[in-house]
Design an enzyme around this catalytic site. Structure first.
Site, mmCIF file in Angstrom:
data_model
loop_
_atom_site.group_PDB
_atom_site.id
_atom_site.type_symbol
_atom_site.label_atom_id
_atom_site.label_comp_id
_atom_site.label_asym_id
_atom_site.label_seq_id
_atom_site.Cartn_x
_atom_site.Cartn_y
_atom_site.Cartn_z
ATOM 1 N N GLY A 86 0.785 -1.233 0.000
ATOM 2 C CA GLY A 86 0.000 0.000 0.000
ATOM 3 C C GLY A 86 0.812 1.275 0.000
ATOM 4 O O GLY A 86 0.234 2.360 0.033
ATOM 5 N N GLY A 142 3.090 2.238 -2.382
ATOM 6 C CA GLY A 142 3.565 2.647 -3.707
ATOM 7 C C GLY A 142 2.887 3.900 -4.243
ATOM 8 O O GLY A 142 1.762 4.236 -3.871
ATOM 9 N N CYS A 173 -0.295 3.098 -6.164
ATOM 10 C CA CYS A 173 -1.019 2.003 -5.526
ATOM 11 C C CYS A 173 -2.280 2.547 -4.864
ATOM 12 O O CYS A 173 -2.243 3.601 -4.241
ATOM 13 C CB CYS A 173 -0.082 1.407 -4.488
HETATM 14 P P1 5GP Z 1 6.922 3.420 -5.728
HETATM 15 O O1 5GP Z 1 8.411 3.327 -5.754
HETATM 16 O O2 5GP Z 1 6.357 3.867 -7.043
HETATM 17 O O3 5GP Z 1 6.391 4.213 -4.584
HETATM 18 O O4 5GP Z 1 6.392 1.936 -5.469
HETATM 19 C C1 5GP Z 1 6.688 0.884 -6.353
HETATM 20 C C2 5GP Z 1 6.023 -0.359 -5.859
HETATM 21 O O5 5GP Z 1 4.589 -0.217 -5.838
HETATM 22 C C3 5GP Z 1 6.213 -1.561 -6.749
HETATM 23 O O6 5GP Z 1 7.498 -2.116 -6.652
HETATM 24 C C4 5GP Z 1 5.104 -2.488 -6.290
HETATM 25 O O7 5GP Z 1 5.444 -3.205 -5.126
HETATM 26 C C5 5GP Z 1 3.997 -1.507 -5.952
HETATM 27 N N1 5GP Z 1 2.987 -1.459 -7.011
HETATM 28 C C6 5GP Z 1 3.170 -1.345 -8.336
HETATM 29 N N2 5GP Z 1 1.992 -1.314 -9.000
HETATM 30 C C7 5GP Z 1 1.042 -1.420 -8.073
HETATM 31 C C8 5GP Z 1 -0.386 -1.470 -8.122
HETATM 32 O O8 5GP Z 1 -1.034 -1.357 -9.165
HETATM 33 N N3 5GP Z 1 -1.020 -1.642 -6.941
HETATM 34 C C9 5GP Z 1 -0.342 -1.754 -5.768
HETATM 35 N N4 5GP Z 1 -1.050 -1.953 -4.665
HETATM 36 N N5 5GP Z 1 0.997 -1.685 -5.672
HETATM 37 C C10 5GP Z 1 1.663 -1.525 -6.815
#
Ligand code: 5GP
Length: 388
Positions: free
Chosen positions: A221, A223, A226
């Site tokens: 949660g 990301g 996300c």
């Molecule tokens: P960020 O670095 O963009 O904050 O987070 C990346 C991470 O978000 C990814 O490695 C993965 O674990 C998570 N993530 C990617 N796509 C999604 C999504 O559609 N839903 C959710 N819940 N998490 C995601």
């Protein structure tokens, strides 16, 4: 024993403790009174300890004998618990999202000894040339837990037997099936480094490592694209998850990746400060020349489309629909085009080096030992706009 704040049928407004004896439950109040409860009372469990995100803390600076950022060593060497593989590099990873975990990203990041987890939808023939280069040491092949995913992995293995990392990724790493697939893959691929996730609590980190994972991916949660917390109400503040899960992993000889929630270079440093062995980035690496996603021009400025792997965009792209039984748990955004990812990487690595000099850490490994976090109510001064 949990602190309870809501007990159905009990009208005493104070903090109290639930104690389970061999035959019954009893409530202990702070005035030393006690009430016995029937075995099947309905209780609401609330953990009241404050959990933290990166934005809730700053590093406390410490006296240091380091003369310059140049003296800081950001490489680490690991011997992984289950595969016994040795790896040396800068323990940052590009996420296995299809906009970020690209072959072009892997070629660029390997120059910095940074790992790219390729997304799981790559046709094998597009992977072959990459694994002929030195980037192979810094590239993970990704898959999920469906039979099709496992078959894909077998085909990749047949074509590219020497790949080193498997990134086994599901949104919810708490299912029994997930732990069984980790064990199964460990049997099939005894010498591959298995990354498994995502989870956010220590007991599941331990379970996955004991089932055969080398590195556990931590984050639910947090990301940037996300929406799991909105759609399901499930999640765990990322810094606390990292602190608790790294402790659990290190206790059984494994490693963790802090996955998601880093917005600025300081967050990456905070993840290492909290005990992360690796830090995975999605949004911070989106919108670059090496990222995928449609290039758009809006009001004369260039943007690249970036979306979650559980978003409607991704599901329509790879499965032709959002299956009737599920909802989208990711969003689609336009990120300002940021050019060559090498500049962003230099900024991130420069930031971490600087953190090290502020806290007296000569190597990345020392960062968590040199870390004292201070809780803050404001991370930075944004009077002239958001800092990023
Ligand atoms: P960020 O670095 O963009 O904050 O987070 C990346 C991470 O978000 C990814 O490695 C993965 O674990 C998570 N993530 C990617 N796509 C999604 C999504 O559609 N839903 C959710 N819940 N998490 C995601």
């Amino acid at each position: 024993m949990y602190n309870l704040f809501l007990i159905v049928g009990i009208h005493k407004k104070e903090s109290l403790n639930l104690v389970k004896n061999t035959t019954s439950y009893a409530l202990h109040f702070s005035d030393s009174s006690e009430v016995s409860l029937p075995e099947k009372i309905i209780i609401m469990r609330i953990e009241t300890e404050l959990k933290l995100d990166y934005k809730d803390v700053l590093f406390r600076p410490k006296r240091s004998v380091l003369q310059s950022r140049e003296e800081v060593d950001l490489t680490r060497k690991f011997t992984f618990k289950n595969s016994q593989q040795v790896w040396e590099g800068v323990p940052i990873m590009a996420s296995n999202m299809d906009t970020v975990g690209t072959v072009e990203m892997a070629k660029a990041l390997a120059q910095h000894k940074i790992i790219t987890c390729l997304h799981k939808f790559y046709p094998i023939d597009l992977l072959l040339p990459l694994f002929e280069t030195t980037a192979a040491e810094f590239t993970a092949v990704s898959c999920g837990i469906k039979d099709d995913d496992i078959n894909y992995l077998a085909k990749v293995h047949a074509a590219i037997p020497k790949f080193k990392f498997i990134c086994l990724d599901v949104a919810n790493g708490y299912t029994q099936r997930f732990a069984s697939v980790v064990a199964k893959l460990r049997d099939i691929y005894p010498d591959k480094v298995i990354i498994a996730g995502n989870v956010v609590t220590g007991e599941m980190v331990e379970e996955l490592i004991l089932r055969g994972a080398d590195i556990v991916k931590v984050g639910i949660g947090s990301g940037s694209v996300c929406t799991t917390r909105i759609q399901t109400g499930v999640g765990y503040p990322q810094l606390s998850a990292v602190i608790e899960c790294s402790d659990a992993a290190h206790g059984v000889g494994g490693q963790i990746i802090a996955d998601g929630g880093c917005v600025v270079p300081g967050d990456v440093a905070k993840a290492f400060g909290g005990g992360a062995d690796f830090v995975m980035l999605g949004g911070m690496l989106a919108g670059h020349e090496q990222s995928d996603g449609e290039l758009q021009t809006i009001n004369g400025e260039q943007y690249k489309v970036f979306y979650g792997m559980s978003s409607e965009t991704a599901m329509n792209k790879y499965y032709g629909e959002v299956a009737g039984y599920r909802s989208s748990e990711g969003k689609t955004v336009s990120v300002k085009y940021r050019g060559d990812v090498n500049n962003t990487i230099k900024s991130i690595l420069g930031g971490i080096r600087s953190t090290c000099t502020y806290i007296g850490a000569r190597t990345l490994k020392d960062v968590s030992k040199c870390t004292t976090f201070i809780r803050v109510s404001q991370q930075s001064n944004e009077v002239f706009g958001k800092n990023s």
